[in-house]
Design an enzyme around this catalytic site. Structure first.
Site, PDB file in Angstrom:
ATOM      1  N   SER A 147       1.973  53.721  50.968  1.00 55.72           N
ATOM      2  CA  SER A 147       1.332  55.026  50.834  1.00 55.72           C
ATOM      3  C   SER A 147       2.318  56.092  50.410  1.00 55.72           C
ATOM      4  O   SER A 147       2.050  56.888  49.497  1.00 55.72           O
ATOM      5  CB  SER A 147       0.672  55.414  52.164  1.00 55.72           C
ATOM      6  OG  SER A 147       0.144  56.716  52.117  1.00 55.72           O
ATOM      7  N   HIS A 154      -5.635  52.326  55.965  1.00 57.12           N
ATOM      8  CA  HIS A 154      -4.182  52.239  56.130  1.00 57.12           C
ATOM      9  C   HIS A 154      -3.872  51.659  57.501  1.00 57.12           C
ATOM     10  O   HIS A 154      -4.536  51.990  58.497  1.00 57.12           O
ATOM     11  CB  HIS A 154      -3.549  53.622  55.973  1.00 57.12           C
ATOM     12  CG  HIS A 154      -2.053  53.596  55.896  1.00 57.12           C
ATOM     13  ND1 HIS A 154      -1.252  53.509  57.013  1.00 57.12           N
ATOM     14  CD2 HIS A 154      -1.216  53.623  54.834  1.00 57.12           C
ATOM     15  CE1 HIS A 154       0.017  53.504  56.640  1.00 57.12           C
ATOM     16  NE2 HIS A 154       0.066  53.578  55.321  1.00 57.12           N
ATOM     17  N   THR A 185       1.302  59.829  59.937  1.00 58.61           N
ATOM     18  CA  THR A 185       2.685  60.295  59.786  1.00 58.61           C
ATOM     19  C   THR A 185       3.174  60.263  58.351  1.00 58.61           C
ATOM     20  O   THR A 185       4.086  61.006  57.991  1.00 58.61           O
ATOM     21  CB  THR A 185       3.655  59.477  60.648  1.00 58.61           C
ATOM     22  OG1 THR A 185       3.684  58.121  60.182  1.00 58.61           O
ATOM     23  CG2 THR A 185       3.268  59.514  62.110  1.00 58.61           C
ATOM     24  N   HIS A 212       5.910  48.122  54.553  1.00 57.61           N
ATOM     25  CA  HIS A 212       5.230  47.840  53.292  1.00 57.61           C
ATOM     26  C   HIS A 212       6.230  47.672  52.150  1.00 57.61           C
ATOM     27  O   HIS A 212       6.402  48.558  51.309  1.00 57.61           O
ATOM     28  CB  HIS A 212       4.234  48.958  52.978  1.00 57.61           C
ATOM     29  CG  HIS A 212       2.981  48.872  53.787  1.00 57.61           C
ATOM     30  ND1 HIS A 212       2.131  49.952  53.984  1.00 57.61           N
ATOM     31  CD2 HIS A 212       2.412  47.825  54.446  1.00 57.61           C
ATOM     32  CE1 HIS A 212       1.113  49.563  54.731  1.00 57.61           C
ATOM     33  NE2 HIS A 212       1.271  48.300  55.023  1.00 57.61           N
ATOM     34  N   CYS A 241      13.864  55.077  55.947  1.00 56.25           N
ATOM     35  CA  CYS A 241      13.886  56.108  56.980  1.00 56.25           C
ATOM     36  C   CYS A 241      14.293  55.449  58.299  1.00 56.25           C
ATOM     37  O   CYS A 241      14.424  54.220  58.397  1.00 56.25           O
ATOM     38  CB  CYS A 241      12.513  56.753  57.114  1.00 56.25           C
ATOM     39  SG  CYS A 241      11.214  55.611  57.654  1.00 56.25           S
ATOM     40  N   GLU A 266      -1.566  52.170  59.671  1.00 53.21           N
ATOM     41  CA  GLU A 266      -1.273  53.150  60.718  1.00 53.21           C
ATOM     42  C   GLU A 266      -2.547  53.818  61.223  1.00 53.21           C
ATOM     43  O   GLU A 266      -2.726  54.016  62.435  1.00 53.21           O
ATOM     44  CB  GLU A 266      -0.306  54.216  60.205  1.00 53.21           C
ATOM     45  CG  GLU A 266       0.019  55.263  61.249  1.00 53.21           C
ATOM     46  CD  GLU A 266       0.797  56.442  60.713  1.00 53.21           C
ATOM     47  OE1 GLU A 266       0.637  57.555  61.254  1.00 53.21           O
ATOM     48  OE2 GLU A 266       1.572  56.263  59.741  1.00 53.21           O
ATOM     49  N   SER A 270      10.154  52.695  52.624  1.00 51.88           N
ATOM     50  CA  SER A 270      10.284  51.289  52.995  1.00 51.88           C
ATOM     51  C   SER A 270      10.998  50.465  51.926  1.00 51.88           C
ATOM     52  O   SER A 270      10.992  49.226  51.982  1.00 51.88           O
ATOM     53  CB  SER A 270       8.900  50.686  53.279  1.00 51.88           C
ATOM     54  OG  SER A 270       8.004  50.940  52.218  1.00 51.88           O
TER      55      SER A 270
END
Length: 321
Positions: free
Chosen positions: A223, A124, A164, A41, A12, A126, A266
Site C-alpha cells: 500500500s 488490506h 497506519t 509486503h 521502517c 492491517e 517494506s
C-alpha cells in the site's frame, strides 16, 4: 544522467523488527517456522526467509499443532489469535507496535461505548486485523465521500482511528469531513500516524521537483509503495513502481536527465542499490542523496526473543486507559 535517492526510503522500524523476529526465531527454535501471511509486503523478503526454512500460510489451521507461528507486522484479528492458541501453537506476535497502538486506541473508544470509524482500505491485511480487534459498532471509510453515507447509533458519541500506512496528508480530508458531520468526534493525535509513511511521502514531494522521472522500489501489493508512486505522479513527474532492477524498462529513460529513486517501507535497500547499479551501466551517472530526515526509532523485540538480541528502545508512550 544524475540519480538522486530519497531520504528516508526503504525499511521502517516496524519492518526491521518483524524480519528480525523471524530471523531470531529461526536461530532459537530452528526450522520450520510458520508465518501467517507475508511477514511484510515484499516478495524478495518472503523468498529469502522461505529459503531459510520459513513456511508461509494463509490461515493458522494450516499449521501443525504445537508449531512456532509468527503473526505478520500487519496484525491479526482476535479470532485468528484465538484459533492459533486453540491449536496449541507457540505464537510470536510481530505486529508493528504502531499497529498495536491503533488496536488499543480502538478498543478504548469501543469500551467507552462509541461508534468507531476506521479510516483505511478494505481488504488490506492491517485493516482486516484491526476490524477484527474491535467490539461494538465499527465502520470503515476510505474517502471523504464515504463519510456522508455513515449510519451511526449515537452521532454525538463517535471516534475515529486510522490505518497506519496512511499519512497525515492522506487522512486530512477524511478527518475534516468526519469533524464536520460529527462535531464532537474524538480521535488520536497526528503523532499516532505512522512516522515512516509520512516521512517517505514528504521525501518524495521534496524530490519530485528536482527529477524528470521517479522510480519507486516496492511490491505491487504494498500500500505505501503504491502511494509513493501516486504522489510522484500527482506532483507532475512520470513515476513507476518496480519490484526490482529487472522491472526497469530502459525506454523510460529516453530523454531523461535526472532520475529520482525511493523505496516503500517494506523494500530492502539492496534492491535500491541494484537499481542504481543498472542505471550506472549507462555511463557517466552521478549518484547523490537528497538530504532528509534521519530515522533512529527502534522497537523492542517480543519478550521471548529478547535474550537472543540487543533490546531496542521503545519510543511510543502507552495508551491511556
Amino acid at each position: 544522467m544524475q540519480v538522486i535517492l530519497a531520504q528516508p526510503r526503504g525499511f521502517c522500524a516496524g519492518v526491521e523488527r518483524a524480519i528480525e523476529i523471524v530471523e531470531r526465531a529461526l536461530t532459537l527454535y530452528g526450522p520450520p517456522i510458520y508465518v501467517r501471511h507475508e511477514i511484510v509486503h515484499n516478495g524478495h523478503v518472503v523468498e529469502r526467509l522461505r529459503a531459510k526454512g520459513v513456511t508461509f500460510v494463509d490461515e493458522v489451521e494450516e499449521v501443525p499443532p504445537g508449531s512456532v507461528t509468527i503473526f505478520s507486522a500487519h496484525g491479526v484479528s482476535l479470532a485468528v489469535d484465538e484459533a492459533a492458541r486453540a491449536r496449541g501453537l507457540k505464537v510470536i506476535d510481530a505486529t508493528c507496535p504502531l499497529v498495536a497502538r491503533v488496536h488499543l486506541e480502538g478498543a478504548r473508544y469501543a469500551k467507552q461505548g462509541r461508534d468507531v470509524v476506521l479510516i483505511g482500505h478494505a481488504g488490506h491485511a492491517e485493516v482486516e486485523g484491526t476490524l477484527g480487534r474491535l467490539t461494538g459498532p465499527v465502520h470503515l471509510v476510505a474517502s471523504a465521500e464515504d463519510v456522508a453515507d455513515l449510519k451511526v447509533e449515537r452521532p454525538d458519541h463517535v471516534a475515529y482511528i486510522t490505518q497506519t500506512t496512511l499519512s497525515v496528508d492522506d487522512t486530512r480530508g477524511i478527518i475534516d469531513a468526519l469533524k464536520a458531520r460529527f462535531p464532537t468526534i474524538v480521535g488520536p493525535d497526528t503523532d499516532d500516524i505512522c512516522y515512516a509513511t509520512q516521512n517517505r511521502q514528504r521525501a518524495v514531494l521534496d524530490l519530485a521537483p528536482k527529477v524528470d522521472l521517479m522510480l519507486v522500489v516496492g511490491a505491487a501489493n504494498s500500500s505505501n509503495s503504491n502511494r509513493l508512486r501516486e504522489i510522484a505522479g500527482t506532483a507532475g513527474v512520470p513515476a513507476y513502481l518496480i519490484e526490482d532492477a529487472t522491472s526497469l524498462d530502459p525506454g523510460w529513460l529516453d530523454g531523461v536527465s535526472v532520475v529520482g529513486v525511493t523505496a516503500g517501507a517494506s523494500a530492502p535497500e539492496d534492491l535500491v542499490q541494484e537499481v542504481v547499479a543498472v542505471l550506472k551501466q549507462r555511463g557517466g551517472v552521478r549518484v547523490s542523496t537528497l538530504p532528509g530526515i534521519e530515522e533512529a526509532l527502534r522497537f523492542r523485540l517480543p519478550v521471548e526473543l529478547e535474550q537472543t538480541a540487543a533490546t531496542y528502545q521503545v519510543a511510543i508512550p502507552p495508551v491511556a486507559e
